[in-house]
Each structure stands twice: as structure tokens, then as C-alpha cells.
Scaffold this motif. Structure first.
Motif, PDB file in Angstrom:
ATOM      1  N   LEU A  33       0.831  -1.205   0.000  1.00 38.83           N
ATOM      2  CA  LEU A  33       0.000   0.000   0.000  1.00 38.83           C
ATOM      3  C   LEU A  33       0.866   1.256   0.000  1.00 38.83           C
ATOM      4  N   SER A  34       1.982   1.214   0.715  1.00 41.87           N
ATOM      5  CA  SER A  34       2.907   2.356   0.741  1.00 41.87           C
ATOM      6  C   SER A  34       3.504   2.598  -0.640  1.00 41.87           C
ATOM      7  N   THR A  35       3.838   1.516  -1.336  1.00 37.48           N
ATOM      8  CA  THR A  35       4.379   1.647  -2.689  1.00 37.48           C
ATOM      9  C   THR A  35       3.350   2.291  -3.608  1.00 37.48           C
ATOM     10  N   LEU A  36       2.107   1.838  -3.524  1.00 38.25           N
ATOM     11  CA  LEU A  36       1.041   2.419  -4.336  1.00 38.25           C
ATOM     12  C   LEU A  36       0.808   3.889  -3.963  1.00 38.25           C
ATOM     13  N   ALA A  37       0.815   4.190  -2.663  1.00 39.72           N
ATOM     14  CA  ALA A  37       0.619   5.573  -2.211  1.00 39.72           C
ATOM     15  C   ALA A  37       1.756   6.467  -2.698  1.00 39.72           C
ATOM     16  N   ASP A  38       2.992   5.974  -2.624  1.00 42.67           N
ATOM     17  CA  ASP A  38       4.139   6.751  -3.107  1.00 42.67           C
ATOM     18  C   ASP A  38       4.006   7.032  -4.599  1.00 42.67           C
ATOM     19  N   TRP A  39       3.580   6.008  -5.365  1.00 36.58           N
ATOM     20  CA  TRP A  39       3.383   6.185  -6.797  1.00 36.58           C
ATOM     21  C   TRP A  39       2.320   7.249  -7.055  1.00 36.58           C
ATOM     22  N   ALA A  40       1.216   7.185  -6.313  1.00 39.43           N
ATOM     23  CA  ALA A  40       0.123   8.144  -6.497  1.00 39.43           C
ATOM     24  C   ALA A  40       0.586   9.566  -6.202  1.00 39.43           C
ATOM     25  N   VAL A  41       1.361   9.749  -5.150  1.00 38.99           N
ATOM     26  CA  VAL A  41       1.870  11.086  -4.814  1.00 38.99           C
ATOM     27  C   VAL A  41       2.846  11.561  -5.888  1.00 38.99           C
ATOM     28  N   ASP A  42       3.734  10.669  -6.329  1.00 38.12           N
ATOM     29  CA  ASP A  42       4.720  11.037  -7.349  1.00 38.12           C
ATOM     30  C   ASP A  42       4.078  11.411  -8.684  1.00 38.12           C
ATOM     31  N   HIS A  43       2.951  10.798  -9.012  1.00 41.83           N
ATOM     32  CA  HIS A  43       2.350  11.002 -10.327  1.00 41.83           C
ATOM     33  C   HIS A  43       0.997  11.728 -10.292  1.00 41.83           C
ATOM     34  N   GLY A  44       0.594  12.197  -9.118  1.00 38.92           N
ATOM     35  CA  GLY A  44      -0.695  12.874  -8.988  1.00 38.92           C
ATOM     36  C   GLY A  44      -0.848  14.077  -9.899  1.00 38.92           C
ATOM     37  N   ALA A  45       0.194  14.885 -10.006  1.00 39.14           N
ATOM     38  CA  ALA A  45       0.122  16.077 -10.861  1.00 39.14           C
ATOM     39  C   ALA A  45      -0.016  15.680 -12.331  1.00 39.14           C
ATOM     40  N   GLU A  46       0.685  14.625 -12.745  1.00 36.94           N
ATOM     41  CA  GLU A  46       0.585  14.160 -14.135  1.00 36.94           C
ATOM     42  C   GLU A  46      -0.829  13.660 -14.434  1.00 36.94           C
ATOM     43  N   ILE A  47      -1.410  12.954 -13.492  1.00 37.63           N
ATOM     44  CA  ILE A  47      -2.771  12.449 -13.671  1.00 37.63           C
ATOM     45  C   ILE A  47      -3.758  13.609 -13.762  1.00 37.63           C
ATOM     46  N   ALA A  48      -3.606  14.602 -12.887  1.00 33.61           N
ATOM     47  CA  ALA A  48      -4.495  15.772 -12.915  1.00 33.61           C
ATOM     48  C   ALA A  48      -4.371  16.512 -14.244  1.00 33.61           C
ATOM     49  N   THR A  49      -3.154  16.653 -14.743  1.00 30.99           N
ATOM     50  CA  THR A  49      -2.939  17.324 -16.032  1.00 30.99           C
ATOM     51  C   THR A  49      -3.590  16.539 -17.158  1.00 30.99           C
ATOM     52  N   ALA A  50      -3.416  15.215 -17.150  1.00 28.56           N
ATOM     53  CA  ALA A  50      -4.024  14.373 -18.189  1.00 28.56           C
ATOM     54  C   ALA A  50      -5.547  14.474 -18.138  1.00 28.56           C
ATOM     55  N   ARG A  51      -6.119  14.492 -16.946  1.00 33.27           N
ATOM     56  CA  ARG A  51      -7.575  14.628 -16.814  1.00 33.27           C
ATOM     57  C   ARG A  51      -8.050  15.961 -17.372  1.00 33.27           C
ATOM     58  N   ASP A  52      -7.345  17.030 -17.003  1.00 33.48           N
ATOM     59  CA  ASP A  52      -7.723  18.353 -17.495  1.00 33.48           C
ATOM     60  C   ASP A  52      -7.655  18.410 -19.020  1.00 33.48           C
ATOM     61  N   ARG A  53      -6.586  17.853 -19.580  1.00 32.57           N
ATOM     62  CA  ARG A  53      -6.416  17.846 -21.035  1.00 32.57           C
ATOM     63  C   ARG A  53      -7.531  17.030 -21.692  1.00 32.57           C
ATOM     64  N   HIS A  54      -7.841  15.897 -21.131  1.00 31.40           N
ATOM     65  CA  HIS A  54      -8.908  15.047 -21.670  1.00 31.40           C
ATOM     66  C   HIS A  54     -10.254  15.753 -21.590  1.00 31.40           C
ATOM     67  N   ASP A  55     -10.553  16.321 -20.426  1.00 31.30           N
ATOM     68  CA  ASP A  55     -11.850  16.982 -20.225  1.00 31.30           C
ATOM     69  C   ASP A  55     -12.014  18.197 -21.125  1.00 31.30           C
ATOM     70  N   ALA A  56     -10.919  18.865 -21.423  1.00 28.37           N
ATOM     71  CA  ALA A  56     -10.987  20.048 -22.285  1.00 28.37           C
ATOM     72  C   ALA A  56     -11.334  19.675 -23.724  1.00 28.37           C
ATOM     73  N   HIS A  57     -11.061  18.429 -24.111  1.00 31.91           N
ATOM     74  CA  HIS A  57     -11.305  17.988 -25.481  1.00 31.91           C
ATOM     75  C   HIS A  57     -12.476  17.024 -25.599  1.00 31.91           C
TER      76      HIS A  57
END
Length: 144
Positions: free
Chosen positions: A111-135
Motif C-alpha cells: 500500500l505504501s508503494t502504491l501511495a508513493d506512486w500516487a503522490v509522485d504522479h498525482g500532478a501528471e494524472i491531474a494534467t491528463a484529466r484536465d487535457r482530456h476533459d478540455a477535449h
């Protein structure tokens, strides 16, 4: 894992039928565990119990927004899965304490490994969502 390529993640090297039968997916132990830890409250309860044992009311006060009923259901599910243990002490009135079992403790590192991954990549995921939603057209205009 492949004997010739040890860098292949086990989720990719495991054989899958095509198409994957829904009954097989539903019966998969990975699916089962992800459903358990992916519900609204389980992850937070696991983290709190991973730090130290808690009494029921302590847990209830520690998690804003969880009802007593939902906390009871979450703890019972964790007990049923062998991840948490409930200890009743013979006091007046009886006191009850919850703690992770040894099996539950083995879940903390993944769970810690998954949480670390989520924190490390959270901004990338948010950016991808914003880009997707805009189109994407609004849900009311999307076809089924």
C-alpha cells in the motif's frame, strides 16, 4: 515473472484468457483485495491501525465523516479478511481494541508503494484529466 526478463511486472507476465470471463475476473484474488482496500474508508482505517491499536471511539473520532455504522462494517470486513483483530478486555464496561494482524501488516508495504506512486504522479494524472476533459464533449452530449 519471466525467467529471461526479470523486469517484466507480474501483472503483465500472468496469462489471461481472451476475452477475460467476468466470473474469472470477479474471482481473482487481486480484484478482491483491490475492492477491499479501494472502498471509501478501508485504506484510512488500515493506516491508522498500522500506526497503533485503536479503540472504536478513537477511530470514530479520528475519521471525519464516517458513521458508526460504516466504521463497524469496515472493521468487520477487515476482521473477516483476517487483516484486523478485535480484542475485548474484561473491564467494566468492556473495552474493545482493534489492531492489524500479522497478515494486515504485510499489506502496509504494498500500500505504501502504491501511495508513493500516487503522490509522485498525482500532478501528471491531474494534467491528463484536465487535457482530456478540455477535449471531450459534456456528458449530456456524449453518445452511448
Amino acid at each position: 515473472m519471466s525467467g529471461t526478463n526479470t523486469h517484466v511486472p507480474s501483472v503483465l507476465s500472468a496469462p489471461l484468457p481472451s476475452p477475460v470471463p467476468s466470473e474469472e475476473y470477479d474471482a481473482c484474488p487481486v480484484t478482491d483485495v483491490l475492492r477491499r482496500v479501494g472502498d471509501r474508508w478501508t485504506l484510512l482505517i488500515l493506516i491508522l491501525l498500522g500506526r497503533r491499536p485503536h479503540r472504536f471511539n478513537e477511530l470514530h473520532r479520528s475519521v471525519e465523516g464516517i458513521s458508526q455504522r460504516m466504521l463497524t462494517r469496515t472493521l468487520r470486513a477487515l476482521e473477516r479478511d483476517g487483516l484486523a483483530a478485535r480484542t475485548v478486555y474484561p473491564t467494566v464496561p468492556p473495552s474493545v481494541e482493534y489492531d492489524l494482524t500479522p497478515l494486515g501488516r504485510t499489506l502496509l508495504n504494498p500500500l505504501s508503494t502504491l501511495a508513493d506512486w500516487a503522490v509522485d504522479h498525482g500532478a501528471e494524472i491531474a494534467t491528463a484529466r484536465d487535457r482530456h476533459d478540455a477535449h471531450s464533449p459534456p456528458p449530456s452530449e456524449q453518445s452511448a
